[in-house]
Design a protein around this motif. Structure first.
Motif, PDB file in Angstrom:
ATOM      1  N   SER A  50       0.590  -1.046  -0.256  1.00  0.00           N
ATOM      2  CA  SER A  50      -0.149  -0.005  -0.132  1.00  0.00           C
ATOM      3  C   SER A  50       1.005   1.263  -0.074  1.00  0.00           C
ATOM      4  O   SER A  50       0.276   2.570  -0.107  1.00  0.00           O
ATOM      5  N   ALA A  51       2.223   1.058   0.326  1.00  0.00           N
ATOM      6  CA  ALA A  51       3.232   2.539   0.127  1.00  0.00           C
ATOM      7  C   ALA A  51       4.527   1.951  -0.057  1.00  0.00           C
ATOM      8  O   ALA A  51       4.748   0.707  -0.042  1.00  0.00           O
ATOM      9  N   VAL A  52       5.145   2.856  -0.269  1.00  0.00           N
ATOM     10  CA  VAL A  52       6.731   2.810  -0.276  1.00  0.00           C
ATOM     11  C   VAL A  52       7.384   2.798   1.036  1.00  0.00           C
ATOM     12  O   VAL A  52       7.076   3.936   1.617  1.00  0.00           O
ATOM     13  N   PRO A  53       7.885   1.753   1.335  1.00  0.00           N
ATOM     14  CA  PRO A  53       8.395   1.787   2.809  1.00  0.00           C
ATOM     15  C   PRO A  53       9.395   2.885   3.185  1.00  0.00           C
ATOM     16  O   PRO A  53      10.119   3.430   2.119  1.00  0.00           O
ATOM     17  N   GLU A  54       9.584   3.249   4.283  1.00  0.00           N
ATOM     18  CA  GLU A  54      10.599   4.328   4.555  1.00  0.00           C
ATOM     19  C   GLU A  54      11.935   3.902   5.228  1.00  0.00           C
ATOM     20  O   GLU A  54      11.998   3.057   5.925  1.00  0.00           O
ATOM     21  N   TYR A  55      12.950   4.485   4.592  1.00  0.00           N
ATOM     22  CA  TYR A  55      14.253   4.053   4.692  1.00  0.00           C
ATOM     23  C   TYR A  55      15.102   5.259   4.856  1.00  0.00           C
ATOM     24  O   TYR A  55      14.837   6.417   4.334  1.00  0.00           O
ATOM     25  N   GLN A  56      16.143   5.263   5.806  1.00  0.00           N
ATOM     26  CA  GLN A  56      17.142   6.345   6.024  1.00  0.00           C
ATOM     27  C   GLN A  56      18.319   5.896   5.642  1.00  0.00           C
ATOM     28  O   GLN A  56      18.906   4.550   5.959  1.00  0.00           O
ATOM     29  N   ILE A  57      19.372   6.678   5.012  1.00  0.00           N
ATOM     30  CA  ILE A  57      20.894   6.189   4.811  1.00  0.00           C
ATOM     31  C   ILE A  57      21.526   6.707   5.896  1.00  0.00           C
ATOM     32  O   ILE A  57      21.490   7.734   6.629  1.00  0.00           O
ATOM     33  N   VAL A  58      22.369   5.771   6.528  1.00  0.00           N
ATOM     34  CA  VAL A  58      23.113   5.710   7.613  1.00  0.00           C
ATOM     35  C   VAL A  58      24.572   5.399   7.186  1.00  0.00           C
ATOM     36  O   VAL A  58      24.570   4.041   6.575  1.00  0.00           O
ATOM     37  N   THR A  59      25.783   5.659   8.059  1.00  0.00           N
ATOM     38  CA  THR A  59      27.038   5.443   7.392  1.00  0.00           C
ATOM     39  C   THR A  59      27.724   4.653   8.628  1.00  0.00           C
ATOM     40  O   THR A  59      27.555   5.187   9.800  1.00  0.00           O
ATOM     41  N   GLU A  60      28.691   3.851   8.454  1.00  0.00           N
ATOM     42  CA  GLU A  60      29.504   3.447   9.329  1.00  0.00           C
ATOM     43  C   GLU A  60      31.036   3.657   8.796  1.00  0.00           C
ATOM     44  O   GLU A  60      31.447   2.930   7.871  1.00  0.00           O
ATOM     45  N   CYS A 129       3.878   0.920  -5.996  1.00  0.00           N
ATOM     46  CA  CYS A 129       3.206   2.260  -5.286  1.00  0.00           C
ATOM     47  C   CYS A 129       3.837   3.528  -5.888  1.00  0.00           C
ATOM     48  O   CYS A 129       3.509   4.558  -5.621  1.00  0.00           O
ATOM     49  N   GLY A 130       5.316   3.232  -6.189  1.00  0.00           N
ATOM     50  CA  GLY A 130       6.142   4.371  -6.577  1.00  0.00           C
ATOM     51  C   GLY A 130       7.593   4.257  -6.383  1.00  0.00           C
ATOM     52  O   GLY A 130       8.133   3.079  -6.149  1.00  0.00           O
ATOM     53  N   THR A 131       8.255   5.237  -6.552  1.00  0.00           N
ATOM     54  CA  THR A 131       9.662   5.253  -6.282  1.00  0.00           C
ATOM     55  C   THR A 131      10.174   6.373  -5.413  1.00  0.00           C
ATOM     56  O   THR A 131       9.615   7.677  -5.422  1.00  0.00           O
ATOM     57  N   VAL A 132      11.065   6.206  -4.459  1.00  0.00           N
ATOM     58  CA  VAL A 132      11.706   7.215  -3.591  1.00  0.00           C
ATOM     59  C   VAL A 132      12.946   7.272  -3.530  1.00  0.00           C
ATOM     60  O   VAL A 132      13.720   6.307  -3.541  1.00  0.00           O
ATOM     61  N   GLN A 133      13.846   8.428  -3.687  1.00  0.00           N
ATOM     62  CA  GLN A 133      15.273   8.399  -3.496  1.00  0.00           C
ATOM     63  C   GLN A 133      15.551   9.215  -2.462  1.00  0.00           C
ATOM     64  O   GLN A 133      14.896  10.481  -1.930  1.00  0.00           O
ATOM     65  N   HIS A 134      16.593   8.716  -1.699  1.00  0.00           N
ATOM     66  CA  HIS A 134      17.351   9.588  -0.578  1.00  0.00           C
ATOM     67  C   HIS A 134      18.670   9.693  -1.177  1.00  0.00           C
ATOM     68  O   HIS A 134      19.253   8.985  -1.674  1.00  0.00           O
ATOM     69  N   SER A 135      19.430  10.737  -0.770  1.00  0.00           N
ATOM     70  CA  SER A 135      20.886  11.053  -1.026  1.00  0.00           C
ATOM     71  C   SER A 135      21.487  11.640   0.251  1.00  0.00           C
ATOM     72  O   SER A 135      21.005  12.230   1.171  1.00  0.00           O
ATOM     73  N   LEU A 136      22.741  11.331   0.417  1.00  0.00           N
ATOM     74  CA  LEU A 136      23.517  11.813   1.268  1.00  0.00           C
ATOM     75  C   LEU A 136      25.074  12.056   0.772  1.00  0.00           C
ATOM     76  O   LEU A 136      25.771  11.047   0.112  1.00  0.00           O
ATOM     77  N   VAL A 137      25.824  13.059   1.425  1.00  0.00           N
ATOM     78  CA  VAL A 137      26.916  13.307   0.931  1.00  0.00           C
ATOM     79  C   VAL A 137      27.834  13.274   2.536  1.00  0.00           C
ATOM     80  O   VAL A 137      27.593  13.790   3.249  1.00  0.00           O
ATOM     81  N   ALA A 138      28.761  12.132   2.318  1.00  0.00           N
ATOM     82  CA  ALA A 138      29.575  11.803   3.509  1.00  0.00           C
ATOM     83  C   ALA A 138      30.988  11.970   3.352  1.00  0.00           C
ATOM     84  O   ALA A 138      31.756  11.305   2.517  1.00  0.00           O
TER      85      ALA A 138
END
Length: 243
Positions: A50-60, A129-138
């Motif tokens: 029913s939706a695009v799941p939520e994710y976040q970018i984290v770095t190690e 349900c769609g496309t979601v993009q997340h970006s991060l400059v590390a």
């Protein structure tokens, strides 16, 4: 796998059902109309989303252990959803792609000490349900002191790295053993700007491995951490402060 039960009459090509089992473990049921004709099997496969799941970018990133990784922080399993990665390094210009919940960034980094750069990371989450993009400059720096390099197999470990308001410092020898100094004053720990200059941002003493030091007064930036003692040849590592 969906099983239609208690079939009722057809109406305009729709077979109405009282109950549809949408999950067997754990059992979940839902009233759901199914478009079907008389020749169709009442058992078919179709994920229900029913939706695009939520994710976040984290770095190690542990610079002197050469650990540079990115993770998608969110559900461990998302039905019928794909996660794809694209990362590009500012120094080498190289890119790496992958899929799944994590990405190892090390293959595109320069294999040289004290290199400062940035990795641009793009995470794409896609389903019906769609496309979601997340970006991060590390930002990153590569370690200036290889383990044991000219220091009697001793090295300084600072965690977390990057850090914000606190750091923990350890001195190791032979990569795995704690180094215990016999200097009655302890091991002197100093932090300087990586870009040079004589200004000392921290000057303190380490008495126990894993000792915690406050770093709230140190601005965001890149630094070198130097450890010295009467029985310890000066060793150093790099530190990033990021808030």
């Amino acid at each position: 796998k969906i099983h239609a039960t208690k079939p009722q009459q057809y109406h305009n090509g729709v077979l109405a059902t009282e109950t549809v089992i949408i999950s067997e473990d754990p059992p979940v049921t839902q009233n759901l109309p199914i478009w079907i004709n008389e020749q169709c099997d009442l058992t078919y496969y179709k994920p229900i989303i029913s939706a695009v799941p939520e994710y976040q970018i984290v770095t190690e990133m542990d610079f002197c252990q050469w650990i540079y990784k990115a993770f998608a922080h969110g559900p461990e399993y998302a039905r019928a959803t794909t996660l794809t990665w694209l990362a590009t390094d500012s120094n080498t210009g190289q890119s790496i792609t992958s899929s799944g919940l994590s990405l190892d960034l090390l293959p595109i980094l320069p294999n040289t000490p004290d290199a400062f750069g940035q990795i641009t990371i793009l995470l794409t989450i896609q389903n019906d349900c769609g496309t979601v993009q997340h970006s991060l400059v590390a930002p990153y720096i590569t370690c200036g002191t290889p383990p044991g390099g000219g220091t009697q197999n001793r090295q300084i470990i600072v965690t977390p790295n990057p850090a914000n308001n606190q750091i923990s410092v350890q001195i190791r020898q032979n990569q795995t053993q704690d180094f215990i100094s016999t200097d009655p004053n302890g091991v002197r720990i100093r932090i300087y700007p990586l870009s040079g200059g004589s200004g000392t941002l921290m000057d303190s003493y380490l008495y126990n491995n894993g000792q915690v030091f406050g770093a709230a007064s140190i601005p965001n930036g890149l630094y070198k951490v130097i450890a010295t003692a009467s029985d310890l040849t000066p060793i150093q590592t790099n530190l990033a402060i990021v808030r």
